[in-house]
Design a protein around this motif. Structure first.
Motif: not given
Lengths: 218, 218
Positions: A150-153, A156-159, A161, A163, A201
């Motif tokens: 997620i940090r790498s872009g 998608r921004e999901v939780n 935990t 995921a 994702l």
């Protein structure tokens, strides 16, 4: 390889194979009869051993249950976790991990080992903490891989935990419904699950505006 | 509502509530002690009833297990399936279904009912077929909804069976790890799971070419 039933009398592998066979057989009996219902005598009979012969290999019935769970985690770590932990790209790491975990659950060990790992709460105290710590290590690995992706872009921004446990739920539920040799092969299952989970994702690379949705004829 | 413990002595609901309380209590005891370990006397004690009083409500221990599973499926069908089956849009239907199923698993009934529905294989013969048919009905509903969404062109082409069991695995694994009142709320869990599963399945509407990936500062 886990499911090596029989033929365990030759070479340096034989004692390890024999031990695995005992653990797989005990797992099957415990699932059939319940932990209380499966006696040491039953397990010895099923292994083709005398009770004394079985005690040569195991310490006690309770310890046997711990050994089955540790065996399950050993095979998992050997065939899944240790094979993917060094993959630099987090999405590639997670995909390979899912593939290997699906193959393990469908082909690598018996369904009964999965059941004992995930349904049996009979372990207590130190033994229970030991297995829980090994399971938690996998959850943390998944969470941090999702967080990294997620940090790498590129995800998608999901939780992370949610995921991680979605990943686990998909993969570990397989033993409830999947039969090897059925309509869907194990390889196909692994590929489709990756599509289901990562198709959403992974952020698709920017594409040219699509033509008005093309519908397939049916 | 399922978890109505106590206060069951007034109005027309009281006998139904009392029955539910017995089923939930029996489920808890069977999970704690195992089916063989939990005696009718134990269950009566836990319900604050005499053995004769308990037999006023139940037929036999085996029938009790069937009743717990039927009760679980009744609540599920009442709160999930029957609420979504008429939604015309298949993606909307599946999303609402996931939301409601997550809420049911996290809040609607006790964890023990889930365990008895999905881990206990003690039912045999006719009783077992009856429960399996009810479970299969849900799988078929999910499969055909996924297939319909794919045909409509708004969902990626995945194997509908794998998608259905991925959905189920994600949702039914929840009782293994989720604790109400923890870091993630039940509502948040439902929303995140929909994002995880459908974010990938649903084909995004055509969008203008994105600017080179914006990375968040961290």
């Amino acid at each position: 390889m886990p499911n090596t039933h029989g033929g365990a009398e030759k070479g340096p592998e034989s004692s390890k194979d024999r031990h695995r066979l005992i653990l797989e057989t005990a797992a099957r009996l415990i699932c059939e009869k319940g932990y209380d219902g499966a006696s040491i005598q039953d397990i010895a009979d099923a292994c083709g051993l005398t009770k004394a012969g079985l005690y040569h290999h195991i310490r006690s019935k309770e310890h046997l249950l711990l050994e089955i769970q540790n065996y399950g985690m050993d095979v998992f770590e050997e065939q899944v976790l240790s094979q993917v932990i060094a993959i630099a790209d987090p999405i590639e790491r997670l995909k390979t991990c899912m593939h290997r975990n699906v193959m393990l659950v469908t082909k690598g060990w018996s369904k009964e080992v999965t059941i004992i790992l995930h349904e049996h709460a009979t372990l207590t105290g130190e033994a229970r903490s030991q297995i829980n710590a090994r399971k938690k290590r996998y959850v943390r690995f998944l969470e941090s891989s999702f967080a990294e992706a997620i940090r790498s872009g590129r995800m998608r921004e999901v939780n992370p935990t949610v995921a991680a446990f979605s990943f686990l739920g998909m993969v570990l539920w397989i033993y409830k419904w999947f039969r090897d040799g059925g309509k869907i092969s194990a390889e196909q299952l692994a590929d489709e699950m990756k599509k289901v989970l990562f198709g959403g994702l992974e952020i698709a690379p920017a594409k040219a505006p699509a033509a008005p949705t093309v519908r397939r004829k049916r």
